[in-house]
Motif scaffolding. Structure first.
Motif, PDB file in Angstrom:
ATOM      1  N   PHE A 143      -8.415   3.871  -2.336  1.00 39.68           N
ATOM      2  CA  PHE A 143      -7.210   4.582  -1.895  1.00 39.68           C
ATOM      3  C   PHE A 143      -7.487   5.496  -0.704  1.00 39.68           C
ATOM      4  O   PHE A 143      -6.633   5.686   0.149  1.00 39.68           O
ATOM      5  N   ASN A 148      -3.006   0.809  -1.530  1.00 38.33           N
ATOM      6  CA  ASN A 148      -3.190   2.175  -2.006  1.00 38.33           C
ATOM      7  C   ASN A 148      -2.519   2.380  -3.363  1.00 38.33           C
ATOM      8  O   ASN A 148      -3.059   3.057  -4.243  1.00 38.33           O
ATOM      9  N   SER A 205      -4.420   3.670  -6.616  1.00 40.83           N
ATOM     10  CA  SER A 205      -3.967   4.953  -7.167  1.00 40.83           C
ATOM     11  C   SER A 205      -3.509   4.812  -8.612  1.00 40.83           C
ATOM     12  O   SER A 205      -3.843   5.636  -9.467  1.00 40.83           O
TER      13      SER A 205
END
Length: 424
Positions: A75, A116, A120
Motif C-alpha cells: 500500500f 492499494n 489496505s
C-alpha cells in the motif's frame, strides 16, 4: 511480531482516509472537473465510469498481493504511484488533448488505488482481532467517506475559488490537482510512520493462497454465492447512477434542467453539512452493528442508503434552487450513505471470511465495483433521455432489486456483534 490491534486508533483513520481520497478524485471529482472543462454528460458518464474497471478487475492480481511482499509495502508503494499519477493529471490539463491524457493518468491512479485497496483491506483484517474488525468498521467507513467529502468538498471549493480568481477553468483545475497530489504524498508519508509492521515472511508464506485457480474456485464455491453476488451487484444500483449525475444536475443551468449552482457552492455544501452528517451516519452504523449484529440493521440500512434519492427527484421536478432544500437533500443523502454503507462493508467481510480472505475480499469488492461501473456508464445517456426529473425517479426505482434480495441472503444474525468472532 507486533500484537494485533496495536495503534489501530491511529492507523485505521489515516489508512482509510488515504484509501478514500484517490477513489473520490478518480470517480467523483473527475466528473465535476470534466463538466467545468466542457465535456458532455454522455462522455462524462461513459468515460468516468470506465475508470471503475481497475476495481472490477483487481481480483485478477489480488493473489500477487497475498503472495509477494507485505501488505504494508504494497500500500505504501501504490500510494506513492497515485501521487505521481495525480501530478500527471495536473500537468496535462492545459494540453489540447487533455481528455485523453488526463484519462490516461486517472487510469494509472485507478489501477494503483485498486491495488492499494487490496493491500489496505488485507492489512485491516490481518492487523485487527475479529471483534475489533466490527468495532472499527464504523470508523473505517467514516474516514473513507471523510476523504470522499474532502475531495468533493474542500478540493472542489478550492477549484471553484480558483475558477473565479483566474477566470480560467483549465488553470484552476491544474493547480487544484497539483494540491491533491501533494496531499496524497503527505498521506503516504503519514502511513509510513503510523502503520505498524504486523507481518513477517513466515506469516505471509503460511497465509498465502496456493495459486490463482484455488483462490477463485474457493470463492465461487461458497454457500449461496449466487444470491450473494446478485445482492452485491444491486446494492448500489441507484447510487451508482446518482453519483455520476448529481454534480452535473447542480451545476447545469436552469434552462438545461439543472439548478445553476457554482463549483464553489457545490464544494461548500458537500464539504460542510455533508462531512458532518456522513460522519454521524458511518459511526452510528458501525456502533449499532457492533451492538446488535448485522441481521437487525441490514434492511434499515439498505433503505437509508436509497430513500434520500427521492429528494433529488423532488428537487429536479420542482426545480427549486433553495439553498435550504439542496443542503437538506445533501444532508440526508450523506447520512443515509454513511449509515447504509456500514452494513454493506460488514456483509463483504462476511463473504470474504476463511482462507485467502484478502483475495476473496478483493473479488467481492470487484463485483461491487462492477455494480457501480455498468450502471454509471449509461447514466449520462439515461439522463439525456429522461431529463433530470425522470432520471432521478429511475434512480429511486433502481433500489428495488436490493430490497427484494435482502430476505434471501444468508449470514449469521449476530455477525459483527462485539462478542461474536468473525471467523467462520
Amino acid at each position: 511480531m507486533i500484537e494485533k490491534d496495536k495503534g489501530a486508533w491511529v492507523w485505521v483513520p489515516i489508512l482509510y482516509f488515504t484509501q478514500g481520497l484517490p477513489y473520490v478524485l478518480v470517480v467523483s471529482v473527475s466528473v465535476i472537473m470534466y463538466k467545468q472543462l466542457g465535456v458532455s454528460n454522455e462522455d462524462i458518464g461513459l468515460y468516468t465510469s470506465l475508470l471503475y474497471l481497475p476495481w472490477v478487475l483487481k481480483p485478477l492480481w489480488s493473489p500477487f498481493v497475498d503472495l509477494k511482499s507485505t501488505k504494508r509495502k504494497w500500500f505504501l508503494s501504490m500510494q506513492l504511484l497515485i501521487a505521481l499519477a495525480l501530478f500527471g493529471v495536473a500537468l496535462t490539463i492545459p494540453s489540447s488533448l487533455f481528455l485523453t491524457t488526463t484519462l490516461a493518468c486517472f487510469w494509472m491512479a485507478a489501477f494503483a488505488s485498486a491495488t492499494n485497496d487490496i493491500a489496505s483491506d488485507g492489512y485491516y483484517m490481518l492487523g485487527l482481532t475479529e471483534k475489533k474488525q466490527s468495532f472499527f468498521v464504523g470508523m473505517r467507513s467514516t474516514f473513507y467517506r471523510l476523504a470522499m467529502v474532502t475531495g468533493e468538498g474542500l478540493i472542489v471549493v478550492m477549484a471553484g475559488f480558483l475558477e473565479n480568481k483566474y477566470g480560467d477553468n483549465s488553470k484552476a483545475w491544474s493547480i487544484t490537482m497539483t494540491v491533491a497530489a501533494f496531499l496524497m504524498l503527505i498521506l503516504t508519508v503519514s502511513n509510513f510512520f503510523a502503520a505498524p509492521k504486523y507481518e513477517s515472511s513466515v506469516e505471509i508464506t503460511r497465509d498465502s493462497p496456493k495459486g490463482f485457480f484455488e483462490v477463485f474456485a474457493s470463492f465461487f464455491k461458497k454457500p449461496g454465492i449466487g444470491i450473494a453476488l446478485a445482492f452485491i451487484l444491486t446494492y448500489r444500483l441507484g447510487e451508482s447512477q446518482l453519483v455520476k449525475m448529481a454534480a452535473p444536475f447542480l451545476l447545469d443551468a436552469p434552462d438545461k434542467g439543472g439548478l445553476g449552482y457554482s463549483t464553489e457552492q457545490l464544494g461548500t455544501i458537500f464539504g460542510t453539512a455533508g462531512v458532518i452528517f456522513l460522519s454521524i451516519g458511518g459511526i452510528l452504523g458501525g456502533i449499532l452493528i457492533s451492538k446488535d449484529g448485522l441481521k437487525k440493521w441490514m434492511l434499515p440500512m439498505v433503505i437509508s442508503l436509497n430513500l434520500p434519492n427521492v429528494l433529488y427527484a423532488i428537487l429536479a421536478m420542482t426545480k427549486t434552487t433553495s439553498i435550504y432544500a439542496v443542503t437538506g437533500t445533501v444532508i440526508l443523502e450523506k447520512f443515509g450513505y454513511g449509515f447504509g454503507f456500514a452494513a454493506f462493508l460488514m456483509y463483504l467481510i462476511y463473504i470474504s471470511e476463511g482462507k485467502s480472505k484478502t483475495s476473496h475480499y478483493a473479488i467481492a469488492t470487484g463485483f461491487m465495483a462492477l455494480g457501480m461501473m455498468l450502471p454509471g456508464m449509461i447514466s449520462g445517456f439515461m439522463q439525456q433521455w429522461l431529463g433530470y426529473g425522470g432520471f432521478f425517479v429511475w434512480v429511486v426505482i433502481a433500489a428495488l432489486p436490493a430490497l427484494f434480495l435482502v430476505k434471501f441472503i444468508k449470514y449469521p444474525a449476530d455477525f459483527g456483534k462485539k462478542s461474536t468472532k468473525l471467523d467462520a
